[in-house]
Enzyme design. Structure first.
Site, short mmCIF file in Angstrom:
data_model
loop_
_atom_site.label_atom_id
_atom_site.label_comp_id
_atom_site.label_asym_id
_atom_site.label_seq_id
_atom_site.Cartn_x
_atom_site.Cartn_y
_atom_site.Cartn_z
N CYS A 162 -2.46 0.40 9.99
CA CYS A 162 -3.51 -0.54 9.55
C CYS A 162 -4.50 -0.91 10.64
CB CYS A 162 -2.90 -1.86 9.10
SG CYS A 162 -1.57 -1.70 7.96
N HIS A 196 0.84 -1.20 0.00
CA HIS A 196 0.00 0.00 0.00
C HIS A 196 0.88 1.26 0.00
CE1 HIS A 196 -3.40 -2.45 2.11
NE2 HIS A 196 -3.85 -2.12 0.92
N1 GLY Z 1 -2.47 -8.98 5.33
C1 GLY Z 1 -2.89 -7.64 5.07
C2 GLY Z 1 -3.50 -7.52 3.74
O1 GLY Z 1 -3.06 -8.18 2.82
O2 GLY Z 1 -4.44 -6.79 3.54
#
Ligand code: GLY
Length: 254
Positions: free
Chosen positions: A247, A160
């Site tokens: 996250c 990301h």
């Molecule tokens: N394990 C985090 C994701 O791939 O969204």
């Protein structure tokens, strides 16, 4: 009041999605304890933590940042690029509806919250395996009435946008320049991660304090030397699930 929405760790986290990392055994009890310590740190830094129940059918549901964005005026439920995670959204939407009108992105556009870095009214959106140009366009269309501008950023070699950079405040972006095209960010001052810690660009600012995993001590030291208060948190088991400190919460003023 600063609110942090979190979600308890699913025991199924062992079966999480992985894109760039090799699967390693996760000590789930330790992951749960680390997540509690993370929540305790957010509370210590002044956030009111609201923990949603785990979703055992959704191994990655602890990573509440991806299914939603929370802005000052509205929340946006994202059209997640990861098919297996799309079922995480409804209970999160219900929780957010207590605080903000909820907007929803439409298919087939794709975007995840981990790809969006906010700096005031500017939103930077990474073009990743999870977010596409249609997703960026859709987000821009949804948020334009509220005065937000969305700019796409090309990514490489990471999950990301916020794997590659995070805004620390004071016009400064913590960054691993190898993982993104920096052109759109040229107005900001860059604080580079330590060479030995390429994954250290994901940091969470909580009431002015930069929270960063204890796994990245050299970068933590650089951030502190840059004049930012820093707190480290041990999230080694959660890092194995290809996550970072941003996250695991949605932070917003309520
Ligand atoms: N394990 C985090 C994701 O791939 O969204």
């Amino acid at each position: 009041m600063l609110t942090a929405i979190t979600r308890a760790v699913s025991r199924s986290l062992l079966n999480c999605e992985l894109t760039w990392l090799e699967r390693e055994p996760i000590d789930i009890d330790r992951a749960i304890a680390q997540h509690h310590a993370y929540e305790a740190l957010l509370a210590e830094l002044g956030a009111h933590v609201i923990r949603l129940p785990a979703l055992e059918d959704h191994p990655d549901a602890v990573f509440v940042e991806d299914p939603a964005l929370v802005l000052d005026e509205v929340a946006v439920i994202t059209s997640m690029g990861c098919e297996s995670r799309r079922g995480e959204r409804e209970t999160l939407a219900a929780a957010l509806a207590e605080f903000r009108p909820v907007l929803r992105m439409r298919d087939p556009a794709r975007l995840e919250g981990g790809d969006v870095m906010r700096i005031g009214r500017e939103l930077y959106a990474g073009l990743s395996a999870r977010t596409d140009a249609a997703g960026v366009k859709e987000l821009a269309w949804l948020l334009q009435p509220y005065g937000y501008r969305v700019t796409a950023v090309e990514l490489r070699d990471c999950l990301h946008l916020k794997s590659a950079c995070s805004y620390l405040g004071n016009n400064t972006v913590l960054i691993n320049r190898k993982w993104l095209d920096t052109t759109a960010l040229r107005g900001y001052q860059f604080l580079d991660v330590a060479e030995s810690e390429p994954a250290a660009a994901n940091a969470l600012v909580v009431n002015g304090t930069v929270v960063i995993p204890s796994a990245w001590p050299a970068t933590a030291q650089k951030i502190e030397a840059g004049g930012f208060p820093v707190r480290v948190v041990d999230v080694t088991e959660l890092l194995k699930a290809e996550s970072g400190v941003t996250c695991s919460s949605l932070l917003f003023h309520s």
